[in-house]
Design an enzyme around this catalytic site. Structure first.
Site, PDB file in Angstrom:
ATOM      1  N   THR A   1       2.964   1.227  -6.635  1.00 36.60           N
ATOM      2  CA  THR A   1       3.973   1.455  -5.586  1.00 36.60           C
ATOM      3  C   THR A   1       4.016   0.297  -4.589  1.00 36.60           C
ATOM      4  O   THR A   1       5.084  -0.182  -4.227  1.00 36.60           O
ATOM      5  CB  THR A   1       3.615   2.739  -4.796  1.00 36.60           C
ATOM      6  OG1 THR A   1       3.064   3.691  -5.706  1.00 36.60           O
ATOM      7  CG2 THR A   1       4.799   3.319  -4.101  1.00 36.60           C
TER       8      THR A   1
ATOM      9  N   ALA B   1       8.182 -18.349   8.592  1.00 41.36           N
ATOM     10  CA  ALA B   1       6.923 -19.026   8.286  1.00 41.36           C
ATOM     11  C   ALA B   1       7.072 -20.548   8.321  1.00 41.36           C
ATOM     12  O   ALA B   1       6.089 -21.272   8.380  1.00 41.36           O
ATOM     13  CB  ALA B   1       6.435 -18.595   6.909  1.00 41.36           C
TER      14      ALA B   1
ATOM     15  N   ARG C   1      -2.134  -4.578 -15.550  1.00 43.99           N
ATOM     16  CA  ARG C   1      -2.530  -4.098 -16.882  1.00 43.99           C
ATOM     17  C   ARG C   1      -1.410  -3.281 -17.506  1.00 43.99           C
ATOM     18  O   ARG C   1      -1.270  -3.227 -18.715  1.00 43.99           O
ATOM     19  CB  ARG C   1      -3.795  -3.260 -16.763  1.00 43.99           C
ATOM     20  CG  ARG C   1      -4.987  -4.128 -16.404  1.00 43.99           C
ATOM     21  CD  ARG C   1      -6.277  -3.389 -16.705  1.00 43.99           C
ATOM     22  NE  ARG C   1      -7.392  -4.186 -16.282  1.00 43.99           N
ATOM     23  CZ  ARG C   1      -8.211  -3.867 -15.287  1.00 43.99           C
ATOM     24  NH1 ARG C   1      -8.050  -2.746 -14.633  1.00 43.99           N
ATOM     25  NH2 ARG C   1      -9.192  -4.666 -14.954  1.00 43.99           N
TER      26      ARG C   1
ATOM     27  N   GLU D   1      -4.633  -6.704   6.544  1.00 47.09           N
ATOM     28  CA  GLU D   1      -3.860  -5.817   7.440  1.00 47.09           C
ATOM     29  C   GLU D   1      -3.498  -4.497   6.768  1.00 47.09           C
ATOM     30  O   GLU D   1      -3.529  -3.426   7.379  1.00 47.09           O
ATOM     31  CB  GLU D   1      -2.576  -6.548   7.876  1.00 47.09           C
ATOM     32  CG  GLU D   1      -1.751  -5.808   8.876  1.00 47.09           C
ATOM     33  CD  GLU D   1      -2.470  -5.614  10.204  1.00 47.09           C
ATOM     34  OE1 GLU D   1      -2.612  -6.582  10.952  1.00 47.09           O
ATOM     35  OE2 GLU D   1      -2.897  -4.477  10.485  1.00 47.09           O
TER      36      GLU D   1
ATOM     37  N   VAL E   1      -5.844  -0.848   6.412  1.00 49.97           N
ATOM     38  CA  VAL E   1      -6.048   0.217   7.407  1.00 49.97           C
ATOM     39  C   VAL E   1      -4.722   0.630   8.031  1.00 49.97           C
ATOM     40  O   VAL E   1      -3.954  -0.216   8.492  1.00 49.97           O
ATOM     41  CB  VAL E   1      -6.984  -0.250   8.545  1.00 49.97           C
ATOM     42  CG1 VAL E   1      -7.193   0.869   9.559  1.00 49.97           C
ATOM     43  CG2 VAL E   1      -8.315  -0.716   7.996  1.00 49.97           C
TER      44      VAL E   1
ATOM     45  N   ILE F   1       0.905  -0.014  10.394  1.00 55.27           N
ATOM     46  CA  ILE F   1       0.572  -0.337  11.797  1.00 55.27           C
ATOM     47  C   ILE F   1      -0.187  -1.669  11.825  1.00 55.27           C
ATOM     48  O   ILE F   1      -1.210  -1.803  11.151  1.00 55.27           O
ATOM     49  CB  ILE F   1      -0.340   0.735  12.441  1.00 55.27           C
ATOM     50  CG1 ILE F   1       0.254   2.133  12.304  1.00 55.27           C
ATOM     51  CG2 ILE F   1      -0.608   0.398  13.898  1.00 55.27           C
ATOM     52  CD1 ILE F   1      -0.658   3.237  12.867  1.00 55.27           C
TER      53      ILE F   1
ATOM     54  N   LYS G   1     -11.828   3.039   6.225  1.00 63.40           N
ATOM     55  CA  LYS G   1     -10.953   2.361   7.191  1.00 63.40           C
ATOM     56  C   LYS G   1     -11.639   2.244   8.554  1.00 63.40           C
ATOM     57  O   LYS G   1     -11.531   1.220   9.232  1.00 63.40           O
ATOM     58  CB  LYS G   1      -9.640   3.127   7.310  1.00 63.40           C
ATOM     59  CG  LYS G   1      -8.799   3.052   6.034  1.00 63.40           C
ATOM     60  CD  LYS G   1      -7.673   4.063   6.080  1.00 63.40           C
ATOM     61  CE  LYS G   1      -6.768   3.973   4.862  1.00 63.40           C
ATOM     62  NZ  LYS G   1      -5.848   5.113   4.750  1.00 63.40           N
TER      63      LYS G   1
ATOM     64  N   GLY H   1       2.014   4.946   1.796  1.00 62.62           N
ATOM     65  CA  GLY H   1       3.296   4.808   1.091  1.00 62.62           C
ATOM     66  C   GLY H   1       3.599   3.351   0.806  1.00 62.62           C
ATOM     67  O   GLY H   1       3.078   2.449   1.479  1.00 62.62           O
TER      68      GLY H   1
HETATM   69  N1  HSE Z   1      -4.288   7.461   0.686  1.00 61.72           N
HETATM   70  C1  HSE Z   1      -4.149   6.692   1.875  1.00 61.72           C
HETATM   71  C2  HSE Z   1      -3.676   7.605   2.979  1.00 61.72           C
HETATM   72  C3  HSE Z   1      -3.172   5.585   1.634  1.00 61.72           C
HETATM   73  O1  HSE Z   1      -3.242   8.727   2.713  1.00 61.72           O
HETATM   74  O2  HSE Z   1      -3.763   7.238   4.137  1.00 61.72           O
HETATM   75  C4  HSE Z   1      -3.267   4.477   2.640  1.00 61.72           C
HETATM   76  O3  HSE Z   1      -4.490   3.849   2.645  1.00 61.72           O
END
Ligand code: HSE
Length: 437
Positions: free
Chosen positions: A13, A33, A45, A126, A129, A133, A202, A299
């Protein structure tokens, strides 16, 4: 300026959205940039013939990114083993790396950062976490004037999505989790989300950056949301709280407190209102005081947004080469935590039971802040027991645990007691002192 040549590992995704952004917004990124961002190679894969890769070369061999026409490897394959190989190979060959892989960084970040530092290459993370954001950037640059001593927030989108669906739509846990999976928020193994592992990874990354320290992922106390009952959410609401899955890290003189667990958050704190897949991170700096960052935490598009932001920074020459942490701090775990507690005590509906409950708390010097007990007539169902809901005043972790253990041994208590900590984020993060103070 020569273009920055991007090799992309992974076409899930996030990877597919990164490819799409690089192709569709190429002119915008070049302007920002000062040079082009060219997607030269893609390795996955699993081939995805539907994804437009422009002129990039595709290969199912991840090793194909070890090539002369790649300046930066974007690792979006997830997991630890192959991802580590891809990243270590790139660094060893003098290529920059951008990754969204919190599991990799939590397990091997120190080693990989050291290697990157020796080789003089940048590592962007970035996207690892809080999805979209820009919290890593905020800690690294916008808050650079501060000593950060605390951070807390919602860093798992899936858990927040589930808790919100339980609270706002009375959905059961399994239905809400299935929907979070369908929307592409959950990890491949969703127990990482609902049992707090993803959030702990995180939190370890954020705390290491914020406190300029090596933080061991194993030292983070982890509890998930799978034990949260919809009834707890309803009682919490009645008492003026939302139940959120929080990561909290605090710097103490003798080490770091880092914990992930569900918590009652008072409605007066903005984080209590952060719902669905949104994440929120609150930080406390000595000069600025508390700051809050909110945005989508999972997402494809939000995560891809963070990945491409790192690429733009790299192209500009402002994505730093990691430097070794200033110090290694001991983990203080959860034992030193002092906070209020929500208790749900299933009890027989007969005289003296509440007095016994109050006596246990009183003997441990734990004060009662709030109580709910519904008369049988207006309780749902006809259970032979009464849930006694208590919010205590602050008590040390060990005392709260001992209270629950003693309460559980009372003859009038009929089942397992639920205990959820209350997070007083406002006290943890006071305003900055006024000038001259
Ligand atoms: N599975 C993680 C979440 C995706 O739901 O926050 C983002 O790291």
């Amino acid at each position: 300026m020569t273009p920055l040549r991007v090799g992309l590992a992974g076409l899930g995704t996030v990877g597919a959205t990164v490819a799409q952004l690089l192709l569709e917004n190429a002119a915008l990124f070049e302007r920002r940039a000062g040079r082009r961002l060219d997607l030269t190679r893609v390795a996955s894969r699993t081939p995805k013939p539907d994804v437009n890769l422009g002129p990039a070369t595709f290969d199912t061999d991840l090793g194909s990114l070890d090539a002369d026409d790649v300046d930066v490897v974007v690792e979006l394959i997830g997991g630890v083993t192959s991802a580590k190989e891809v990243v270590a190979t790139a660094i060893g060959a003098g290529r920059h790396v951008v990754t969204a892989n919190k599991a990799l960084l939590a397990a091997h970040g120190e080693e990989l950062f050291e290697a990157a530092s020796r080789r003089g290459v940048s590592v962007g993370f970035e996207a690892s976490v809080a999805g979209g954001i820009p919290i890593i950037n905020a800690l690294r640059t916008g808050l650079a004037a501060n000593r950060i001593d605390a951070l807390a927030g919602i860093v798992n989108g899936t858990s927040n999505y589930i808790l919100t669906a339980m609270e706002e739509e009375a959905q059961d846990f399994a239905t809400a989790l299935a929907e979070a999976q369908r929307l592409g928020y959950a990890e491949a193994d969703p127990t990482f989300d609902v049992e707090g592992i993803d959030a702990a990874q995180k939190l370890a990354i954020l705390a290491a950056l914020a406190f300029d320290a090596t933080i061991e992922f194993d030292g983070v106390h982890v509890e998930g949301i799978s034990g949260i009952d919809i009834e707890d959410i309803r009682y919490a609401r009645e008492l003026g709280f939302s139940i959120k899955h929080l990561g909290i890290a605090r710097l103490h003189e003798d080490g770091v407190e880092a914990r992930v667990h569900p918590a009652l958050v008072p409605d007066s704190v903005l984080i209590a209102k952060v719902s669905g897949v949104m994440n929120a991170v609150m930080t406390h700096g000595d000069a600025v005081g508390p700051t809050l960052y909110v945005g989508p935490g999972a997402g494809g598009p939000p995560t891809a947004s963070a990945v491409v932001a790192d690429l733009v920074e790299l192209a500009r020459g402002t994505l730093p080469v990691p430097r070794p942490a200033e110090r290694r701090l001991p983990d203080l775990g959860i034992e030193g935590v002092i906070c209020a507690h929500y208790l749900k005590i299933p009890a027989i509906d007969q005289p003296g039971v509440f007095a016994d409950v109050a006596d246990v708390l009183s003997r441990h010097d734990v004060s009662i802040e709030a109580v709910i007990q519904r008369p049988q007539a207006i309780r749902s169902g006809a259970e032979p027991w009464v849930p006694i809901i208590i919010v205590t005043d602050e008590a040390p972790e060990a005392v709260a645990r001992e209270c629950v253990s003693e309460l559980g041994r009372l003859s009038g208590v009929t089942g397992e007691i639920a205990r959820i900590r209350v997070a007083d984020l406002t006290a943890m993060m006071p305003p900055a002192p006024p000038a001259g103070a």
